[in-house]
Design a protein around this motif. Structure first.
Motif, PDB file in Angstrom:
ATOM      1  N   ILE A   1       2.887   7.855  -6.816  1.00 49.88           N
ATOM      2  CA  ILE A   1       2.890   8.411  -5.461  1.00 49.88           C
ATOM      3  C   ILE A   1       3.480   7.371  -4.526  1.00 49.88           C
ATOM      4  O   ILE A   1       3.027   6.223  -4.495  1.00 49.88           O
ATOM      5  CB  ILE A   1       1.457   8.767  -5.004  1.00 49.88           C
ATOM      6  CG1 ILE A   1       0.836   9.818  -5.934  1.00 49.88           C
ATOM      7  CG2 ILE A   1       1.464   9.266  -3.557  1.00 49.88           C
ATOM      8  CD1 ILE A   1      -0.637  10.071  -5.660  1.00 49.88           C
ATOM      9  N   LYS A   2       4.486   7.776  -3.771  1.00 49.67           N
ATOM     10  CA  LYS A   2       5.075   6.898  -2.760  1.00 49.67           C
ATOM     11  C   LYS A   2       4.757   7.471  -1.378  1.00 49.67           C
ATOM     12  O   LYS A   2       4.916   8.674  -1.152  1.00 49.67           O
ATOM     13  CB  LYS A   2       6.582   6.761  -2.963  1.00 49.67           C
ATOM     14  CG  LYS A   2       6.927   6.010  -4.238  1.00 49.67           C
ATOM     15  CD  LYS A   2       8.422   5.743  -4.357  1.00 49.67           C
ATOM     16  CE  LYS A   2       8.723   4.926  -5.604  1.00 49.67           C
ATOM     17  NZ  LYS A   2      10.183   4.651  -5.755  1.00 49.67           N
TER      18      LYS A   2
ATOM     19  N   SER B 293       6.860  11.005  -1.856  1.00 54.75           N
ATOM     20  CA  SER B 293       7.219  11.626  -3.132  1.00 54.75           C
ATOM     21  C   SER B 293       6.079  11.479  -4.120  1.00 54.75           C
ATOM     22  O   SER B 293       5.267  10.560  -4.023  1.00 54.75           O
ATOM     23  CB  SER B 293       8.484  10.985  -3.723  1.00 54.75           C
ATOM     24  OG  SER B 293       8.251   9.628  -4.064  1.00 54.75           O
ATOM     25  N   VAL B 294       6.005  12.436  -5.049  1.00 53.33           N
ATOM     26  CA  VAL B 294       5.072  12.370  -6.179  1.00 53.33           C
ATOM     27  C   VAL B 294       5.912  12.630  -7.427  1.00 53.33           C
ATOM     28  O   VAL B 294       6.530  13.696  -7.545  1.00 53.33           O
ATOM     29  CB  VAL B 294       3.953  13.412  -6.060  1.00 53.33           C
ATOM     30  CG1 VAL B 294       2.957  13.260  -7.209  1.00 53.33           C
ATOM     31  CG2 VAL B 294       3.235  13.308  -4.728  1.00 53.33           C
TER      32      VAL B 294
ATOM     33  N   LEU C  59      -0.243  18.163  -6.574  1.00 49.88           N
ATOM     34  CA  LEU C  59      -0.196  17.430  -5.314  1.00 49.88           C
ATOM     35  C   LEU C  59       0.913  17.944  -4.405  1.00 49.88           C
ATOM     36  O   LEU C  59       0.749  17.981  -3.179  1.00 49.88           O
ATOM     37  CB  LEU C  59      -0.046  15.941  -5.584  1.00 49.88           C
ATOM     38  CG  LEU C  59      -1.251  15.287  -6.275  1.00 49.88           C
ATOM     39  CD1 LEU C  59      -0.983  13.818  -6.562  1.00 49.88           C
ATOM     40  CD2 LEU C  59      -2.515  15.439  -5.432  1.00 49.88           C
ATOM     41  N   ASN C  60       2.033  18.368  -4.985  1.00 54.13           N
ATOM     42  CA  ASN C  60       3.071  18.986  -4.162  1.00 54.13           C
ATOM     43  C   ASN C  60       2.606  20.321  -3.607  1.00 54.13           C
ATOM     44  O   ASN C  60       2.933  20.689  -2.478  1.00 54.13           O
ATOM     45  CB  ASN C  60       4.356  19.167  -4.979  1.00 54.13           C
ATOM     46  CG  ASN C  60       5.108  17.863  -5.173  1.00 54.13           C
ATOM     47  OD1 ASN C  60       5.027  16.960  -4.339  1.00 54.13           O
ATOM     48  ND2 ASN C  60       5.835  17.741  -6.272  1.00 54.13           N
ATOM     49  N   ARG C  61       1.835  21.044  -4.383  1.00 54.34           N
ATOM     50  CA  ARG C  61       1.264  22.311  -3.913  1.00 54.34           C
ATOM     51  C   ARG C  61       0.273  22.058  -2.787  1.00 54.34           C
ATOM     52  O   ARG C  61       0.242  22.798  -1.789  1.00 54.34           O
ATOM     53  CB  ARG C  61       0.585  23.020  -5.085  1.00 54.34           C
ATOM     54  CG  ARG C  61       0.101  24.439  -4.802  1.00 54.34           C
ATOM     55  CD  ARG C  61      -0.440  25.051  -6.105  1.00 54.34           C
ATOM     56  NE  ARG C  61      -0.720  26.467  -5.960  1.00 54.34           N
ATOM     57  CZ  ARG C  61      -1.913  26.977  -5.666  1.00 54.34           C
ATOM     58  NH1 ARG C  61      -2.938  26.146  -5.481  1.00 54.34           N
ATOM     59  NH2 ARG C  61      -2.095  28.280  -5.556  1.00 54.34           N
TER      60      ARG C  61
ATOM     61  N   GLY D 296       0.792  -1.226   0.000  1.00 53.56           N
ATOM     62  CA  GLY D 296       0.000   0.000   0.000  1.00 53.56           C
ATOM     63  C   GLY D 296       0.818   1.267   0.000  1.00 53.56           C
ATOM     64  O   GLY D 296       0.272   2.360   0.200  1.00 53.56           O
ATOM     65  N   LEU D 297       2.121   1.180  -0.266  1.00 54.90           N
ATOM     66  CA  LEU D 297       2.986   2.357  -0.174  1.00 54.90           C
ATOM     67  C   LEU D 297       3.293   2.991  -1.533  1.00 54.90           C
ATOM     68  O   LEU D 297       3.775   4.124  -1.578  1.00 54.90           O
ATOM     69  CB  LEU D 297       4.307   1.981   0.510  1.00 54.90           C
ATOM     70  CG  LEU D 297       4.206   1.535   1.970  1.00 54.90           C
ATOM     71  CD1 LEU D 297       5.579   1.155   2.511  1.00 54.90           C
ATOM     72  CD2 LEU D 297       3.590   2.644   2.824  1.00 54.90           C
ATOM     73  N   THR D 298       3.015   2.295  -2.613  1.00 54.60           N
ATOM     74  CA  THR D 298       3.288   2.838  -3.949  1.00 54.60           C
ATOM     75  C   THR D 298       2.042   2.733  -4.815  1.00 54.60           C
ATOM     76  O   THR D 298       1.497   1.635  -5.001  1.00 54.60           O
ATOM     77  CB  THR D 298       4.451   2.077  -4.623  1.00 54.60           C
ATOM     78  OG1 THR D 298       5.623   2.170  -3.806  1.00 54.60           O
ATOM     79  CG2 THR D 298       4.756   2.688  -5.988  1.00 54.60           C
ATOM     80  N   TRP D 299       1.619   3.888  -5.334  1.00 58.47           N
ATOM     81  CA  TRP D 299       0.421   3.948  -6.166  1.00 58.47           C
ATOM     82  C   TRP D 299       0.802   4.573  -7.509  1.00 58.47           C
ATOM     83  O   TRP D 299       1.427   5.630  -7.548  1.00 58.47           O
ATOM     84  CB  TRP D 299      -0.659   4.805  -5.496  1.00 58.47           C
ATOM     85  CG  TRP D 299      -1.238   4.196  -4.253  1.00 58.47           C
ATOM     86  CD1 TRP D 299      -0.631   4.032  -3.053  1.00 58.47           C
ATOM     87  CD2 TRP D 299      -2.562   3.687  -4.102  1.00 58.47           C
ATOM     88  NE1 TRP D 299      -1.478   3.444  -2.147  1.00 58.47           N
ATOM     89  CE2 TRP D 299      -2.685   3.221  -2.768  1.00 58.47           C
ATOM     90  CE3 TRP D 299      -3.665   3.573  -4.956  1.00 58.47           C
ATOM     91  CZ2 TRP D 299      -3.861   2.662  -2.279  1.00 58.47           C
ATOM     92  CZ3 TRP D 299      -4.840   3.017  -4.462  1.00 58.47           C
ATOM     93  CH2 TRP D 299      -4.922   2.561  -3.145  1.00 58.47           C
TER      94      TRP D 299
END
Length: 513
Positions: A145-146, A134-135, A114-116, A85-88
């Motif tokens: 997305i991690k 991270s994205v 997403l960073n914003r 469930g950590l990487t999408w």
């Protein structure tokens, strides 16, 4: 009042559309003006509803519904998740265009958005994204997305709601500070004009990836007076109306021929947040006195039993993780007065609140004021325009804050935003913790990373019990969303709810005559 109604109707006529009948949708909103129209900043109900028609997310909740069980693709056409469930990874559509001349939307725009959303210097919802490690754009139309840890209902953070709204990088950077008044999205409708204290005008997006909308323009009109909005609706000057949040409005407006009324989920939960750093509310006995002095059953009857639910816990009923196994404070004037006397206030106390003029909220607060008076608790209310209210309560200026809100229906969202110390107003990571509550930090934090579903529910339940025992806030009622529109307006879907608290006006909406 007559002058106000006349002025409203004249302004509606003067701003009327030149388009053919059936192509313009006039909406009456119960607010004096727009707040901030940047979707990563906007927090008020009127702004969230308007922005919902302009922006997309990676995924969305099916129009007309509010449950996370109804999530479906939006900008992302598909996605996969790792076993832990950590990487999408999200594969994006290739036919999404930014409004105006800002070109096609790609993975870089999603990463920027997403960073914003996670940037506390910009976003009002940054705390929601603290688990993002991270994205990255892993292709022109692929985003990965991690996460630092598993997130309860990650997809719910990626719907077009709060930080999940996807913005266009070039537009935000080109407009700078003007983006707050010139929002650029990818949705079915585009921003065209803002007239302060009058309206925001949207126009159809001819490049919308689901097809060009049948409605060609929307006037989102600010009419704070309930009477003026009702009269404008009855006279046909507006087609859709935001309702006064009580049952009598539903009963009355339903009698107007050719009217469809919607009682929508989720309910906005009205909560009285008590600033625990300000005397006399720094004494838990005074806070418990406030809780005992509020008659929830009377509040439900006041607002209307068919459109209102009593609020029991700091988490709204119906959210994943809600429990009613919490300390309760039965209505008792005697207990309230005894607690005040024990705290050294035998003659009562005075507490102060800054409050919005938004009609549905101020009537609730005035009813609470009357209840508290019976227990010798004098609640002084200073009213300000809705956008000013949001600014001032976030500066920690109010001893008592009445906040009515709906959030993505998972306990973590509500607990993290309103009751975790990281969210205390006036701090660098502020969200909406107006009470300065910190008693359940351990449980809220642990629940976010708990992979065992039963243990996660236990942690959320214990957090709710601690918050109620400390009386960080007093839940009052859940008010369902009330809207009405002409029955000649076909929204194209059955309307059961809307997470953004406004009816789903999509490319499918049209007038039947």
């Amino acid at each position: 009042m007559k002058r106000t109604i006349a002025t409203t109707l004249i302004s509606l006529l003067m701003a009327g559309s030149a388009l053919a009948a059936g192509e313009t949708l006039n909406i009456g909103m119960g607010s004096a003006d727009a707040g901030k129209l940047d979707p990563h900043v906007a927090t008020s109900t009127p702004d969230k509803g308007l922005l919902h028609w302009m922006f997309n997310g990676l995924v969305r909740i099916k129009p007309g519904e509010a449950s996370p069980a109804d999530i479906e693709p939006d900008i992302a056409e598909s996605w996969t998740a790792s076993d832990d469930g950590l990487t999408w990874t999200f594969k994006l559509r290739e036919d999404v265009e930014c409004h105006g001349d800002y070109g096609p939307l790609d993975a870089e725009d999603v990463v920027y958005s997403l960073n914003r959303s996670a940037n506390s210097d910009i976003s009002a919802f940054a705390k929601d994204y603290s688990a993002f490690d991270s994205v990255e754009a892993t292709g022109d139309h692929e985003v990965t997305i991690k996460l630092k840890n598993p997130v309860p209902s990650l997809l719910g953070m990626l719907v077009p709601y709060h930080g999940g709204n996807i913005v266009c990088k070039d537009a935000v950077e080109a407009l700078g500070a003007d983006f707050e008044r010139t929002p650029i999205g990818t949705g079915p409708f585009m921003f065209e004009e803002y007239q302060p204290q009058q309206y925001v005008k949207l126009v159809a997006n001819p490049e919308y990836f689901r097809g060009e909308p049948k409605i060609k323009e929307i006037y989102y009109r600010y009419i704070p007076s309930d009477a003026s909005r009702d009269l404008a609706f009855q006279s046909g000057e507006i087609d859709m109306i935001y309702g006064k949040q009580d049952q009598t409005w539903v009963e009355r407006i339903s009698k107007i021929p050719g009217t469809k009324v919607a009682v929508m989920k989720p309910g906005e939960m009205s909560v009285i947040h008590l600033n625990m750093t300000m005397p006399p509310l720094d004494d838990v006995r005074v806070r418990r006195a406030v809780a005992h002095a509020i008659n929830r059953d009377a509040m439900v009857q006041f607002k209307g039993p068919d459109v209102t639910l009593a609020a029991i816990s700091p988490v709204p009923e119906g959210y994943l993780g809600f429990t009613d196994d919490v300390p309760t404070y039965e209505y008792s004037i005697e207990k309230a007065k005894a607690l005040l006397a024990e705290a050294g206030h035998p003659d009562g106390v005075t507490i102060k609140a800054i409050h919005t003029t938004l009609p549905g909220m101020i009537t609730t607060m005035e009813a609470i004021q009357a209840l508290l008076r019976e227990a010798d608790i004098n609640l002084e209310i200073e009213t300000v325009e809705h956008a000013t209210f949001h600014e001032q309560i976030r500066k920690d200026l109010s001893q008592v804050t009445h906040y009515a809100a709906a959030r993505f229906p998972v306990a973590d969202t509500y607990l993290s935003q309103f009751f975790h110390s990281d969210a205390i107003v006036g701090t660098p990571t502020a969200v909406t913790n107006f009470s300065h509550c910190a008693v359940a930090d351990d449980e809220i934090t642990a629940a976010r990373v708990e992979t065992d579903a039963d243990r996660q529910l236990e942690l959320w339940a214990e957090a709710q019990r601690k918050i109620m025992d400390e009386v960080c806030a007093v839940p009052i009622v859940q008010s369902l969303q009330l809207w009405a529109w002409k029955d000649t307006l076909d929204l194209g879907v059955e309307v059961n709810g809307s997470l953004n608290l406004s009816p789903p006006v999509t490319e499918a909406a049209h007038f039947t005559e």
